[in-house]
Write a protein that holds these residues in place. Structure first.
Motif, PDB file in Angstrom:
ATOM      1  N   SER A  77       0.831  -1.204   0.000  1.00 30.89           N
ATOM      2  CA  SER A  77       0.000   0.000   0.000  1.00 30.89           C
ATOM      3  C   SER A  77       0.865   1.254   0.000  1.00 30.89           C
ATOM      4  O   SER A  77       1.894   1.318   0.672  1.00 30.89           O
ATOM      5  N   ASN A 261       1.465  -4.183   4.880  1.00 34.38           N
ATOM      6  CA  ASN A 261       0.064  -3.772   4.844  1.00 34.38           C
ATOM      7  C   ASN A 261      -0.652  -3.982   6.167  1.00 34.38           C
ATOM      8  O   ASN A 261      -1.595  -3.255   6.485  1.00 34.38           O
ATOM      9  N   GLY A 265       0.617   0.077   5.804  1.00 35.88           N
ATOM     10  CA  GLY A 265       1.484   0.538   4.729  1.00 35.88           C
ATOM     11  C   GLY A 265       2.787   1.148   5.190  1.00 35.88           C
ATOM     12  O   GLY A 265       3.618   1.523   4.351  1.00 35.88           O
TER      13      GLY A 265
END
Length: 285
Positions: A77, A261, A265
């Motif tokens: 992410s 994640n 992130g």
């Protein structure tokens, strides 16, 4: 209200990120962003995320939400980077804590990392929220993982990995906490919506000869999805999914992606030499 939607397809991971907004100069949300990661060299880049930043700025949008449909196993992410660039609160389903616990032993994560507090907001099932004047609802759709969420915004639903395009089918259910029966029931919830409801995929793996696509209606999924169209029973789906999952290899990026994640992130902190290190557990999966 019908939201405006701009999609960004990342060919390296076959991931689709979205900017959802009412109109130029208004609030927006970003869904399922991608941080570029090259596994052979361990290098990261923000090429994909910078396309999102450029669009948000070009349309004078105010980012209110950075939404994750689940803890992805196939890409990292970019939510923290986007938060630095354009703002927004990082949100994910409250059941992310279940996934954090499931992988705690794999990555030797401590209790402080298992309460979901890395995220700015944990959505409960059917929780309603706003993106400016756009009304949104977080739908709990477990099966691929226990924490999968779909986000219903106006006439659009961002389904994460519950569904793929009709000629691709559905996502695997063999990750920790995954369940094919749960996925079947989650998909039925989505497919019980109005036939014209727009469904937006998180990935597309197109068959040969077809360009990537990511938007389809409920009616199209019910008529043609190769795994879960109308007439396919729960037991038929579970049997198919179990056979198929038994033949699948692990995603290339699952070890770096999951550990990043699950931490909203955030990359690991730099060590005393200024370098960040990902952990690759041996013989633990």
């Amino acid at each position: 209200m019908k939201p405006q939607i701009q999609a960004f397809f990342d060919p390296a991971t076959s991931t689709v990120s979205y900017v959802v907004y009412e109109a130029d100069g208004r609030d927006c949300a970003v869904i399922d962003s991608v941080l570029d990661y090259e596994p052979k060299s361990g290098r990261t880049a923000t090429t994909s995320a910078d396309q999102v930043v450029a669009f948000v700025r070009a349309h004078a949008l105010r980012c209110r939400w950075l939404l994750e449909t689940h803890a992805h196993a196939d890409h990292l992410s970019a939510a923290p980077y986007l938060q630095q660039q354009i703002g927004g609160r990082i949100g994910i389903g409250a059941a992310i804590r279940t996934v954090q616990h499931a992988f705690a032993a794999v990555f030797n994560h401590k209790p402080a990392m298992l309460d979901g507090s890395q995220f700015d907001h944990l959505f409960e099932a059917d929780e309603e929220f706003l993106i400016g004047a756009l009304k949104a609802r977080a739908l709990h759709v477990p099966g691929h993982t226990p924490a999968d969420m779909a986000y219903q915004i106006g006439d659009a639903v961002f389904v994460g990995d519950t569904l793929f395009m009709p000629d691709v089918g559905t996502a695997r259910c063999d990750f920790p906490g995954g369940c094919a029966s749960m996925l079947y029931r989650s998909v039925q919830t989505l497919l019980s919506m109005a036939p014209e409801t727009r469904l937006f995929m998180c990935h597309d793996y197109p068959p040969a000869g077809r360009a990537p696509r990511w938007e389809v209606t409920v009616a199209e999924q019910r008529a043609a999805n190769i795994h879960i169209r109308d007439g396919v029973s729960e037991q038929q789906f579970v049997d198919m999914r179990s056979r198929r999952d038994a033949m699948l290899g692990m995603p290339t990026l699952i070890l770096p992606a999951i550990q990043v994640n699950l931490n909203a992130g955030q990359l690991p902190a730099a060590e005393d030499n200024g370098v960040r290190y990902l952990k690759i557990p041996l013989n633990a999966m």
